[in-house]
Design a protein around this motif. Structure first.
Motif, PDB file in Angstrom:
ATOM      1  N   LEU A   1      51.177 -13.817   7.898  1.00  0.00           N
ATOM      2  CA  LEU A   1      50.435 -12.642   7.428  1.00  0.00           C
ATOM      3  C   LEU A   1      51.338 -11.605   6.770  1.00  0.00           C
ATOM      4  CD1 LEU A   1      47.902 -12.065  10.340  1.00  0.00           C
ATOM      5  CD2 LEU A   1      47.433 -12.983   8.073  1.00  0.00           C
TER       6      LEU A   1
ATOM      7  N   LEU B   1      41.766 -15.406   8.693  1.00  0.00           N
ATOM      8  CA  LEU B   1      42.457 -14.124   8.575  1.00  0.00           C
ATOM      9  C   LEU B   1      43.340 -14.041   7.336  1.00  0.00           C
ATOM     10  CD1 LEU B   1      42.618 -11.461   9.998  1.00  0.00           C
ATOM     11  CD2 LEU B   1      44.488 -12.325  11.367  1.00  0.00           C
ATOM     12  N   ARG B   2      44.130 -15.062   7.069  1.00  0.00           N
ATOM     13  CA  ARG B   2      45.044 -15.043   5.923  1.00  0.00           C
ATOM     14  C   ARG B   2      44.290 -15.009   4.586  1.00  0.00           C
ATOM     15  NH1 ARG B   2      50.648 -18.109   5.127  1.00  0.00           N
ATOM     16  NH2 ARG B   2      50.646 -18.207   2.869  1.00  0.00           N
TER      17      ARG B   2
ATOM     18  N   ALA C   1      39.242 -17.711  13.636  1.00  0.00           N
ATOM     19  CA  ALA C   1      39.876 -16.418  13.365  1.00  0.00           C
ATOM     20  C   ALA C   1      41.217 -16.604  12.672  1.00  0.00           C
ATOM     21  CB  ALA C   1      40.054 -15.633  14.665  1.00  0.00           C
TER      22      ALA C   1
ATOM     23  N   ASP D   1      43.294  -2.891   8.675  1.00  0.00           N
ATOM     24  CA  ASP D   1      42.498  -3.680   9.622  1.00  0.00           C
ATOM     25  C   ASP D   1      41.284  -4.334   8.974  1.00  0.00           C
ATOM     26  OD1 ASP D   1      44.192  -2.999  11.671  1.00  0.00           O
ATOM     27  OD2 ASP D   1      43.030  -1.241  12.266  1.00  0.00           O
TER      28      ASP D   1
ATOM     29  N   PRO E   1      40.780  -7.035   6.994  1.00  0.00           N
ATOM     30  CA  PRO E   1      40.563  -8.469   7.172  1.00  0.00           C
ATOM     31  C   PRO E   1      40.089  -8.826   8.581  1.00  0.00           C
ATOM     32  CG  PRO E   1      42.653  -8.088   6.083  1.00  0.00           C
ATOM     33  CD  PRO E   1      42.123  -6.751   6.503  1.00  0.00           C
ATOM     34  N   ALA E   2      40.670  -8.201   9.590  1.00  0.00           N
ATOM     35  CA  ALA E   2      40.277  -8.498  10.971  1.00  0.00           C
ATOM     36  C   ALA E   2      38.823  -8.101  11.225  1.00  0.00           C
ATOM     37  CB  ALA E   2      41.201  -7.770  11.949  1.00  0.00           C
ATOM     38  N   VAL E   3      38.395  -6.983  10.665  1.00  0.00           N
ATOM     39  CA  VAL E   3      37.015  -6.539  10.853  1.00  0.00           C
ATOM     40  C   VAL E   3      36.045  -7.521  10.208  1.00  0.00           C
ATOM     41  CG1 VAL E   3      35.365  -4.725  10.248  1.00  0.00           C
ATOM     42  CG2 VAL E   3      37.634  -4.105  11.076  1.00  0.00           C
TER      43      VAL E   3
ATOM     44  N   VAL F   1      36.573 -10.682   9.541  1.00  0.00           N
ATOM     45  CA  VAL F   1      36.610 -11.944  10.286  1.00  0.00           C
ATOM     46  C   VAL F   1      35.787 -11.820  11.569  1.00  0.00           C
ATOM     47  CG1 VAL F   1      38.120 -13.471  11.621  1.00  0.00           C
ATOM     48  CG2 VAL F   1      38.768 -12.786   9.319  1.00  0.00           C
ATOM     49  N   ILE F   2      35.910 -10.712  12.269  1.00  0.00           N
ATOM     50  CA  ILE F   2      35.149 -10.508  13.500  1.00  0.00           C
ATOM     51  C   ILE F   2      33.650 -10.537  13.219  1.00  0.00           C
ATOM     52  CG2 ILE F   2      34.535  -8.785  15.255  1.00  0.00           C
ATOM     53  CD1 ILE F   2      37.522  -7.972  15.235  1.00  0.00           C
TER      54      ILE F   2
ATOM     55  N   LYS G   1      42.730 -11.570   4.113  1.00  0.00           N
ATOM     56  CA  LYS G   1      43.729 -10.564   3.759  1.00  0.00           C
ATOM     57  C   LYS G   1      44.116 -10.713   2.286  1.00  0.00           C
ATOM     58  CE  LYS G   1      48.081  -8.531   5.222  1.00  0.00           C
ATOM     59  NZ  LYS G   1      49.054  -8.420   6.307  1.00  0.00           N
TER      60      LYS G   1
END
Length: 151
Positions: free
Chosen positions: A58, A126-127, A122, A78, A80-82, A84-85, A130
């Motif tokens: 990452l 993620l990558r 996840a 944050d 990408p994480a949001v 993905v979630i 992003k």
């Protein structure tokens, strides 16, 4: 620094900023407009579409090895994480409810199925997510302080 369009229309000719040299030649490489979704999902440079975007899993590369674009100032935060979630949560919860009502498995089987699916999904999403957000930031010239000129 570009002169606003309204001022150019009022004066009726192309104006240049005081520090710009009007006789300056355009850059030798002209990169076509890249799709932020294609370059992001392939984890490629948002300007040329060829160089690698990441130096690690990452970690964004300091610069593109093909076109030399400075990638060090790219930060997706944050976001990408949001995404993905939200995406993975919707898919996994929908599938878990469907499996529960269709097959009625015991709780330990749910844990055995969904924990690897969540972790794998996840890490797998993620990558590229992003990469897409960084490519969209480049395309829209976005930064923490507003818009920025990358070229």
């Amino acid at each position: 620094m570009a002169v606003p369009l309204r001022l150019r229309l009022l004066v009726g000719r192309q104006l240049t900023a005081p520090h710009e040299d009007p006789s300056r030649e355009p850059p030798s490489h002209s990169y076509g407009e890249q799709s932020p979704f294609r370059t992001g999902l392939l984890c490629r440079c948002p300007r040329c579409g060829e160089g690698k975007l990441f130096a690690g899993f990452l970690t964004v590369a300091p610069s593109c090895t093909v076109c030399g674009l400075d990638l060090g100032k790219q930060d997706s935060g944050d976001g990408p994480a949001v995404f993905v979630i939200f995406i993975l949560g919707f898919v996994v919860v929908s599938l878990a409810i469907w499996v529960e009502f269709t097959y009625e498995p015991p709780l330990w089987l749910h844990m055995t199925i969904w924990i690897p699916v969540i972790l794998g999904g996840a890490l797998g999403m993620l990558r590229p997510m992003k990469g897409v957000l960084i490519a969209l930031q480049y395309r829209n010239k976005a930064s923490d302080s507003g818009t920025v000129d990358y070229d």
